[in-house]
Enzyme design. Structure first.
Site, PDB file in Angstrom:
ATOM      1  N   SER A 682      31.057   3.655 -27.613  1.00  0.00           N
ATOM      2  CA  SER A 682      32.388   3.219 -27.918  1.00  0.00           C
ATOM      3  C   SER A 682      32.521   3.284 -29.436  1.00  0.00           C
ATOM      4  O   SER A 682      33.633   2.802 -29.888  1.00  0.00           O
ATOM      5  CB  SER A 682      32.668   1.613 -27.465  1.00  0.00           C
ATOM      6  N   LYS A 725      36.870  -6.653 -26.658  1.00  0.00           N
ATOM      7  CA  LYS A 725      36.678  -6.126 -27.810  1.00  0.00           C
ATOM      8  C   LYS A 725      38.084  -6.573 -28.792  1.00  0.00           C
ATOM      9  O   LYS A 725      38.114  -6.940 -29.791  1.00  0.00           O
ATOM     10  CB  LYS A 725      36.817  -4.654 -27.651  1.00  0.00           C
TER      11      LYS A 725
END
Length: 778
Positions: A682, A725
């Site tokens: 990511s 996130k």
């Protein structure tokens, strides 16, 4: 009248025997295992080989004291002492004479004391004594023949004995007498009385043998061609009848049969359990298998085969309970309400297997309790963390010593209903070893197509688990085996925002801690801004577990103040109190810089305890093209970095970079907090942006964060954990987030409070990322 002998006192080691007695004028061998006894033998071997042997009153006592053994025993001569494999010692001794302990002088390291020699009293009537000897000889001969024994050697030995005392002791040594009978013969110094008692013992044995013979004869007379298969059972019954032991067993057997009929079980189960009950009726209560069979039958009959609680039919009441118990968690509540609604419309509906996945402290376990409360069902919780033995799920087979059912069947038996809400906590933390794979055993339990006939190894008959509502919890799905995960309906519970934590603290946590610490809501006041200060400065978690502990700590400090000053009322907690009670701020969040910086970009990562922000730093130096990665990065992040640099080489001309930069520049990529392992697909676009900023000298815009993977051609790929996130970035003060276009559907899962305060950009190419993240250039 014969003159009395003078008392003879000996100082000898003393050895208490368990279940064994030595008669004078006899030679006997036995084994010794206790250290104390072996030391007594060794002492005797060093002093004329003479030792005093007596008998314990209770054979179960491992370490006897003076009160635990008889005072009268036998003075013996050790003929032979031999150590055998292991730690035991085999001893051959000869009984010399009777003796009595007059004083116990020592008990360590072995017993020793003064022993008085005992001698037989003078015979009053020799004619009567020798008549008793003849009677004993004949009766003993008859007893031996009745028991099917004919030892000519024994009778030859007895025929040669003309001393009454030696004759009595020798006959007694060959008989299987009870401990109290043996001790009475040893203590009896009157020869005539000793012979009389011995004769009565032999006659009792003859009567017992005769009864046994009659019982056997009666059983044989009952046996016919049809009854041959039941011969052994009838024989045992007849013996039990003579002993008076069969009444309780038969009463229990009839009781078990009645209970089995009342349960109205399936033909398979009824037939299996019926056979076990019949077998129990043929057993002796002293048999080792008796308790095993009885426990099995009781376990089967104690199970709630047809006992179920009535579900709550009031959907609105269930919704009220869920709303009252938990703030937020809308997806979970929605799924539970759906289940309750469909349950009312269709009784044939199979219970879903729900898996609640999320960081610690977000309410996974408590939501399961609320569900049981909303449905009016009983609640069972089993923690699977560290579980390795498959038998914990399926149970042990009855062939093993100490076998018991598995934890599922045991829990259902204890809670006494067949349709509880069953929570498997921490299903992601199971392990496997040589004892089996518990995850594989759970497949049958959690499969709606199979669990209506779940077979526990101990029960050996199917039990219906289809009415049980199973709920599982996990911190991550990555460690749950695929086949097991396939049987569960996954509901993700992400972390809470600051506003959600504030509401949870006000509605639940403060009330709970006040009650646990003996305080009232009227006495203590915590304002919203103080709670926010605690949340931001003293907790760093997705859930609220640490927040609850901090509130509890404050309550305890206030409780001390109230006890010291009983007149204190309406205590208002301020930030100064927080610093005094909780100490210095323990959370120093990495706030995103308000200044544009070269070579520094904020990334976003997902962890098992929620989302985190990653500050990626890049430095470029003259060199030979080396790439260094630090910060304890995993293989996936290293590959992302290399792929990103390859992409930069393809667009170098667009940024006025020398095509040979990768041979003349050393690039160092670092992610701080190097002690913490970091990995995952990511951070690709984040590292490309940071490296390109460092190479070109173009600053990265402030208050921006990003997540996404990049390919060699610059395509931005989707990643997971978007909600966690984004929440981490929001806590860090980010106002702009860049994420893959394919992650746009996850936008609706982000809390409205966060969506209103952050600007989102969804991109599909790396060029878009650079356009949004880098400052404008000439």
């Amino acid at each position: 009248m014969a003159a009395r002998r003078k008392k003879e006192i000996y100082k000898l080691p003393i050895l208490p025997l368990r279940g064994l007695a030595i008669f004078p004028s006899t030679i006997t061998h036995f084994e010794v295992a206790r250290d104390k006894s072996i030391k007594a033998l060794e002492e005797a071997m060093q002093n004329d080989q003479v030792i005093f042997l007596t008998t314990q009153k209770n054979v179960e006592i491992e370490l006897p004291t003076e009160e635990d053994f008889h005072k009268v025993g036998t003075i013996c001569k050790i003929k032979q002492m031999l150590k055998i494999p292991g730690s035991n010692v085999r001893v051959l001794v000869e009984g010399l004479s009777r003796g009595k302990i007059t004083e116990l002088e020592e008990s360590e390291p072995f017993f020793s004391g003064k022993i008085e020699g005992l001698y037989d009293r003078a015979i009053k009537s020799e004619k009567k004594v020798y008549a008793l000897m003849d009677m004993i000889f004949e009766a003993f001969d008859e007893l031996m023949k009745e028991n099917g024994k004919n030892s000519q050697v024994i009778f030859d030995q007895l025929s040669d004995l003309d001393q009454p005392s030696v004759f009595a002791d020798t006959v007694a040594s060959y008989m299987e007498l009870k401990p109290d009978q043996i001790q009475s013969l040893i203590e009896q110094l009157d020869i005539e009385k000793r012979l009389s008692v011995l004769y009565l013992n032999i006659k009792e044995e003859l009567e017992t043998a005769e009864i046994r013979k009659k019982v056997d004869k009666r059983v044989k007379n009952q046996v016919s061609k049809i009854q041959k298969d039941y011969y052994l059972r009838e024989q045992i019954k007849a013996i039990q009848k003579e002993l008076g032991e069969d009444e309780d067993i038969q009463e229990d057997v009839e009781n078990f049969k009645d209970r089995l009929i009342e349960l109205n079980l399936s033909e398979t189960v009824t037939k299996k359990v019926g056979k076990e009950i019949e077998k129990l009726g043929r057993m002796n209560s002293s048999s080792s298998d008796y308790s095993v069979t009885r426990n099995y039958i009781e376990t089967i009959l104690d199970l709630p085969w047809n006992i179920r609680t009535e579900d709550n039919k009031d959907l609105n009441k269930s919704i009220e309970i869920l709303e009252a118990d938990h703030f937020g968690l809308e997806k979970v509540k929605e799924r539970i309400v759906e289940f309750l609604a469909v349950r009312q419309l269709s009784e044939k509906m199979k219970s879903p297997i729900i898996c609640l996945v999320g960081p610690p402290g977000v309410g996974k376990t408590s939501i399961a309790k609320s569900l049981a409360n909303a449905m009016d069902r009983k609640f069972v919780r089993i923690s699977l963390g560290g579980l390795r033995d498959e038998a914990e799920i399926r149970g042990h087979r009855r062939t093993y010593v100490g076998a018991i059912p598995g934890r599922i069947i045991n829990s259902i038996k204890d809670i006494k209903v067949a349709n509880p809400v069953f929570l498997f906590d921490e299903i992601d933390k199971m392990a496997s070893d040589f004892k089996g794979d518990p995850a594989s055993a759970l497949l049958e339990v959690l499969d709606p197509e199979q669990n209506n006939d779940f077979v526990d190894h101990y029960l050996e008959v199917p039990f219906d688990l289809s009415k049980v509502m199973f709920i599982t919890t996990a911190n991550t799905l990555s460690t749950i085996p695929g086949p097991l995960l396939d049987r569960m309906e996954v509901i993700e519970i992400s972390g809470y925002t600051e506003l959600e934590k504030l509401e949870i603290a006000k509605k639940y946590l403060i009330k709970k801690q006040l009650d646990e610490n003996g305080l009232t809501p009227e006495f203590i006041t915590i304002e919203d801004d103080v709670l926010k200060y605690i949340i931001n400065s003293y907790t760093r978690e997705s859930g609220v577990r640490r927040l609850e502990r901090q509130i509890g700590k404050i309550c305890r400090k206030v409780a001390v103040q109230k006890v010291k000053n009983p007149q204190l009322e309406n205590f208002v907690i301020s930030k100064e109190h927080i610093k005094e009670y909780l100490g210095k701020e323990i959370i120093r969040r990495d706030k995103v810089s308000n200044e544009s910086k070269i070579g520094e970009v904020t990334g976003m990562a997902w962890t098992q305890v929620g989302g985190e922000t990653l500050n990626i730093e890049v430095s470029v130096m003259d060199g030979s093209g080396k790439i260094e990665l630090t910060g304890k990065l995993g293989d996936v992040m290293k590959e992302s970095a290399k792929a990103g640099i390859t992409y930069i080489r393809t667009v170098a001309k667009d940024f006025n970079l020398s095509p040979e930069f990768y041979t003349k520049k050393d690039i160092h990529i670092h992610i701080p907090e190097g002690a913490i392992p970091k990995d995952g697909p990511s951070a690709g676009i984040t590292m490309v942006t940071a490296v390109l900023s460092a190479l070109t000298g173009i600053p990265v815009k402030s208050n921006i964060a990003m997540t996404g993977e990049v390919t060699l051609t610059g395509k931005v790929l989707a990643v997971g954990g978007i909600k966690e996130k984004v929440l981490a970035a929001y806590r860090a003060g980010v106002d702009t987030i860049i994420m893959p276009k394919d992650c746009e559907p996850d936008y609706i899962d982000i809390p409205e409070e966060v969506r209103n305060n952050i600007k989102f950009h969804f991109v599909s190419r790396m060029e878009e990322v650079l356009e949004l993240a880098l400052e404008k250039r000439d």
